[in-house]
Design a protein around this motif. Structure first.
Motif, mmCIF file in Angstrom:
data_model
loop_
_atom_site.group_PDB
_atom_site.id
_atom_site.type_symbol
_atom_site.label_atom_id
_atom_site.label_comp_id
_atom_site.label_asym_id
_atom_site.label_seq_id
_atom_site.Cartn_x
_atom_site.Cartn_y
_atom_site.Cartn_z
ATOM 1 N N GLY A 489 1.164 -1.297 0.443
ATOM 2 C CA GLY A 489 -0.070 -0.380 0.018
ATOM 3 C C GLY A 489 0.650 1.688 -0.204
ATOM 4 O O GLY A 489 0.499 2.383 0.929
ATOM 5 N N ILE A 490 2.093 1.334 -0.861
ATOM 6 C CA ILE A 490 2.647 2.468 -0.779
ATOM 7 C C ILE A 490 2.147 3.123 -2.226
ATOM 8 O O ILE A 490 2.606 3.059 -3.280
ATOM 9 N N PRO A 491 1.712 4.564 -1.395
ATOM 10 C CA PRO A 491 0.915 5.113 -3.036
ATOM 11 C C PRO A 491 1.906 5.993 -3.765
ATOM 12 O O PRO A 491 3.313 6.971 -3.849
ATOM 13 N N ALA A 492 1.644 6.187 -5.283
ATOM 14 C CA ALA A 492 3.188 7.110 -6.002
ATOM 15 C C ALA A 492 1.825 6.694 -6.867
ATOM 16 O O ALA A 492 1.266 5.829 -7.468
ATOM 17 N N LEU A 493 2.078 8.258 -8.286
ATOM 18 C CA LEU A 493 1.447 8.047 -9.221
ATOM 19 C C LEU A 493 2.962 7.575 -10.574
ATOM 20 O O LEU A 493 3.454 8.918 -10.319
ATOM 21 N N PHE A 494 2.650 7.011 -11.154
ATOM 22 C CA PHE A 494 3.500 6.500 -12.312
ATOM 23 C C PHE A 494 3.299 7.200 -13.398
ATOM 24 O O PHE A 494 2.362 7.081 -13.953
ATOM 25 N N ILE A 495 3.987 8.235 -14.492
ATOM 26 C CA ILE A 495 3.868 8.129 -15.203
ATOM 27 C C ILE A 495 4.514 8.016 -16.393
ATOM 28 O O ILE A 495 5.560 8.823 -16.513
ATOM 29 N N VAL A 496 4.466 7.166 -17.121
ATOM 30 C CA VAL A 496 5.257 7.188 -18.207
ATOM 31 C C VAL A 496 4.698 7.666 -19.894
ATOM 32 O O VAL A 496 4.094 7.473 -20.621
ATOM 33 N N ALA A 497 6.510 8.176 -20.279
ATOM 34 C CA ALA A 497 6.141 9.105 -20.752
ATOM 35 C C ALA A 497 6.719 8.310 -22.674
ATOM 36 O O ALA A 497 8.300 8.042 -22.658
ATOM 37 N N ASN A 498 6.008 7.572 -22.422
ATOM 38 C CA ASN A 498 5.925 6.274 -23.773
ATOM 39 C C ASN A 498 6.123 6.684 -25.423
ATOM 40 O O ASN A 498 5.130 6.855 -25.661
ATOM 41 N N ASN A 499 7.212 6.671 -25.951
ATOM 42 C CA ASN A 499 7.217 7.126 -27.772
ATOM 43 C C ASN A 499 7.963 5.989 -27.943
ATOM 44 O O ASN A 499 7.881 6.025 -29.452
ATOM 45 N N GLN A 500 7.538 4.639 -27.139
ATOM 46 C CA GLN A 500 7.419 3.429 -27.490
ATOM 47 C C GLN A 500 9.077 2.781 -28.505
ATOM 48 O O GLN A 500 8.803 2.446 -29.548
ATOM 49 N N SER A 501 9.926 3.722 -27.652
ATOM 50 C CA SER A 501 11.495 2.959 -28.529
ATOM 51 C C SER A 501 12.138 3.634 -27.518
ATOM 52 O O SER A 501 11.892 4.815 -26.133
ATOM 53 N N ASN A 502 13.490 3.210 -26.911
ATOM 54 C CA ASN A 502 14.819 3.416 -26.775
ATOM 55 C C ASN A 502 15.430 4.563 -27.815
ATOM 56 O O ASN A 502 15.986 4.747 -28.258
ATOM 57 N N ARG A 572 -3.127 4.515 -3.083
ATOM 58 C CA ARG A 572 -2.925 2.868 -3.785
ATOM 59 C C ARG A 572 -2.078 4.392 -4.642
ATOM 60 O O ARG A 572 -2.044 4.931 -5.048
ATOM 61 N N PRO A 573 -0.798 3.513 -5.185
ATOM 62 C CA PRO A 573 -0.360 3.532 -6.754
ATOM 63 C C PRO A 573 -1.277 3.314 -8.053
ATOM 64 O O PRO A 573 -2.021 2.623 -8.082
ATOM 65 N N TYR A 574 -0.325 4.580 -9.137
ATOM 66 C CA TYR A 574 -1.315 4.374 -9.919
ATOM 67 C C TYR A 574 -0.253 4.392 -11.205
ATOM 68 O O TYR A 574 0.339 4.957 -10.900
ATOM 69 N N LEU A 575 -1.076 3.863 -12.072
ATOM 70 C CA LEU A 575 -0.364 4.346 -13.127
ATOM 71 C C LEU A 575 -1.138 4.939 -14.812
ATOM 72 O O LEU A 575 -1.970 4.513 -15.215
ATOM 73 N N ILE A 576 0.068 5.885 -15.291
ATOM 74 C CA ILE A 576 -0.777 6.778 -16.284
ATOM 75 C C ILE A 576 0.434 5.971 -17.605
ATOM 76 O O ILE A 576 1.374 6.641 -17.332
ATOM 77 N N ASP A 577 0.012 5.898 -19.102
ATOM 78 C CA ASP A 577 0.452 5.461 -20.091
ATOM 79 C C ASP A 577 -0.082 6.846 -20.365
ATOM 80 O O ASP A 577 -1.031 6.402 -21.280
ATOM 81 N N VAL A 578 1.138 7.715 -20.655
ATOM 82 C CA VAL A 578 1.261 8.540 -21.946
ATOM 83 C C VAL A 578 1.772 8.394 -22.997
ATOM 84 O O VAL A 578 3.540 8.608 -22.769
ATOM 85 N N HIS A 579 0.866 8.031 -24.637
ATOM 86 C CA HIS A 579 1.940 7.665 -25.720
ATOM 87 C C HIS A 579 1.944 9.693 -25.898
ATOM 88 O O HIS A 579 1.116 11.061 -25.945
#
Length: 596
Positions: A489-502, A572-579
């Protein structure tokens, strides 16, 4: 909201709480040293130690935090130390677990954070080894694997050796300059009875010394230099998380009208929207910073990392650095011949071997009453009142994420635990010491999720949301850290800046193709993370973390961040995948330079 202390409660504890085994002694040492948590990935080499943590200590003080990979074991302890300045413990199984955790330890070393790394080997006595497995998991000198990027290591051989090792390790890791230490516990020794009475030490008698400070001569000399300077510039690099130290930095800059430069690699140390702050924190050096340094008649570095490289940037870009240069740092104590993390040797006019914040505490009284020769000035700072209107383009960028977070924050207090390489820095300003926790240290991928969880662990219950913005490559290599956040129950907001590439490596391939006159259109091969598209929200949900995405429009980004922050406030932890769009790349110039 999950209370961490309610997770994994042992049964029937109290029926055998007498300290009998050597592993009980090791566990007791963590307790008396006030280590609150120990992150682990279980392993047979410290099965005795684990039993003692659970059935002797009751899984309290420290409490175990189970992780799915040794990378996360270390990076969670790293993030915790970034917030608190205090060590957590982390346990790595034998040689194989240590090999997995080495990248995280190197990150923590480069980031100069305290950490008690507990390892195990053996049994050292050959007659106690199980066939096959104990032989391949036993090293004669396991500390040699990380000795070049830890501050100290030990492998105790007796009960009193265990006591000494933990006392010394706790002292060394907390003493300035801070860095991880390693204690390797022989599996055979752990499982032996203590055999005699052991007098436990009073930890208050083994505290680190006060931070090293400057001599009276140092203080008088630097005070005179600052008072006489017409165009002083202060470089604030590594600094403490204390608000009092933050306030002293501001007081010094304002009293002598000194321009201030900070780095995106380091934690927040100065208000970036302040009129004396030069633009955004630099990475790489900005044109405003180059101009300020070229015009300076005095530059004082307060533990700036890679001071030589900074001056080199000024001189190789057509400028000339002619000012006097002072460097205040203790970092020399950690330099060795294995790694080049000490960077180039800066040519300075005076070196002060002192903790920069301790030195500032001494310097301010010496300066009071000395008139300033500096010309009153202030910067036209882009981070002061910058527009936070989100773009309406067809594709989002990482700047849109930065703008959306700035809009959502308003006057609230957030802690940004991680940012991507494409973070602009001119939009989201830093206002206090916990606003931003800096880079991962060693530029090793997979650290972002774990560091974020460690920071959120340290700030759990504070009312201050912890937010991380990371690239998809970093997230994917560290994605299984999210299970630990969900489980405890460790709350954090993970936002992934997802350009679908290395994509950073697409830039490198673009540079190579440009220099070698080869087809630029092939730079994506071996770098793209698509076909099939990776469903990041499903990866999160599969570990018990709510998530959404891909978010592809400006209209949905704000709403997603609101939902994510609401989840974090509920515990709660939460994840957002941002293209986000991949930037267009032109042919690289012969002098072009890129990052990692």
């Amino acid at each position: 909201m999950v209370e961490i202390r309610s997770v994994e409660l042992p049964e029937n504890v109290g029926t055998n709480r007498e300290m009998i085994w050597n592993s009980d002694l090791a566990a007791e040492m963590l307790r008396i040293l006030d280590i609150p948590y120990i992150a682990i990935n279980p392993g047979a080499s410290y099965r005795g130690f684990e039993d003692s943590l659970v059935n002797y200590l009751g899984n309290r003080g420290p409490q175990m935090l189970v992780c799915l990979h040794e990378d996360h074991v270390v990076s969670i302890a790293h993030g915790y130390a970034k917030v608190t300045g205090k060590p957590m413990a982390c346990a790595l199984h034998s040689n194989v677990g240590l090999m997995h955790g080495l990248m995280g330890i190197f990150n923590a070393w480069c980031d100069r954070v305290p950490m008690l790394v507990i390892g195990a080997t053996g049994p050292v006595e050959v007659e106690r080894r199980r066939p096959w497995i104990d032989w391949i998991h036993t090293f004669k000198d396991q500390g040699a694997m990380l000795r070049h990027f830890t501050k100290w290591d030990d492998e105790p051989r007796s009960p009193m050796g265990i006591v000494q090792a933990f006392l010394k390790g706790a002292h060394m890791t907390r003493d300035l300059p801070q860095a991880p230490v390693y204690i390797c516990l022989d599996a055979g020794l752990q499982e032996q009875a203590i055999g005699r009475d052991i007098a436990l030490p009073d930890p208050r008698r083994y505290e680190p010394a006060n931070p090293p400070s400057g001599s009276p001569e140092d203080i008088a000399d630097i005070a005179r230099r600052i008072a006489k300077a017409k165009c002083p510039v202060f470089l604030f690099g590594r600094g403490s998380r204390l608000q009092s130290d933050w306030d002293r930095r501001v007081e010094l800059a304002e009293a002598y009208s000194a321009l201030v430069i900070t780095s995106q690699h380091e934690r927040a140390v100065f208000p970036t929207a302040h009129p004396l702050h030069v633009g955004a924190p630099i990475d790489p050096i900005s044109s405003e910073a180059k101009q300020a340094l070229a015009a300076a008649d005095l530059v004082v570095s307060f533990d700036w990392v890679d001071l030589s490289g900074l001056i080199q940037h000024v001189e190789t870009s057509g400028g000339a650095f002619t000012g006097s240069l002072v460097h205040v740092s203790l970092d020399l104590a950690l330099h060795n011949g294995a790694s080049m993390d000490y960077f180039g040797i800066p040519a300075v006019d005076r070196t002060i071997k002192a903790d920069p914040d301790a030195f500032l505490t001494q310097l301010l009284p010496a300066l009071r009453g000395l008139p300033s020769a500096a010309v009153p000035r202030q910067q036209s700072n882009p981070t002061a009142g910058a527009s936070t209107t989100i773009s309406t383009g067809a594709e989002l960028t990482s700047v849109d994420i930065e703008k959306a977070l700035a809009d959502e924050r308003g006057q609230q207090k957030f802690t940004v635990a991680h940012i991507p390489l494409t973070w602009d820095g001119t939009i989201y300003d830093y206002r206090d010491p916990l606003d931003f926790l800096g880079h991962d240290g060693g530029a090793g991928l997979a650290a972002g999720p774990g560091i974020t969880i460690g920071a959120a662990l340290a700030l759990k219950g504070s009312g201050r949301p912890v937010i991380s913005v990371m690239g998809d490559g970093d997230f994917l290599q560290g994605a299984t850290a999210l299970w630990t956040a969900a489980h405890y129950g460790i709350p954090a907001l993970f936002i992934v800046a997802n350009n679908q590439s290395n994509f950073n490596d697409e830039i490198h391939q673009n540079v190579m193709a440009s220099f070698r006159d080869r087809p630029l259109e092939n730079r994506w091969i071996g770098q793209r993370l698509s076909d099939p598209e990776i469903d990041l929200a499903t990866i999160a949900k599969g570990q018990g973390v709510d998530g959404e995405g891909p978010v592809k429009t400006a209209e949905t980004l704000h709403a997603a961040i609101k939902r994510g922050l609401a989840a974090v406030r509920e515990g709660r932890p939460y994840l957002i995948d941002v293209h986000i769009a991949r930037p267009k790349l032109a042919k690289a110039s012969p002098t072009g330079r890129v990052g990692r």
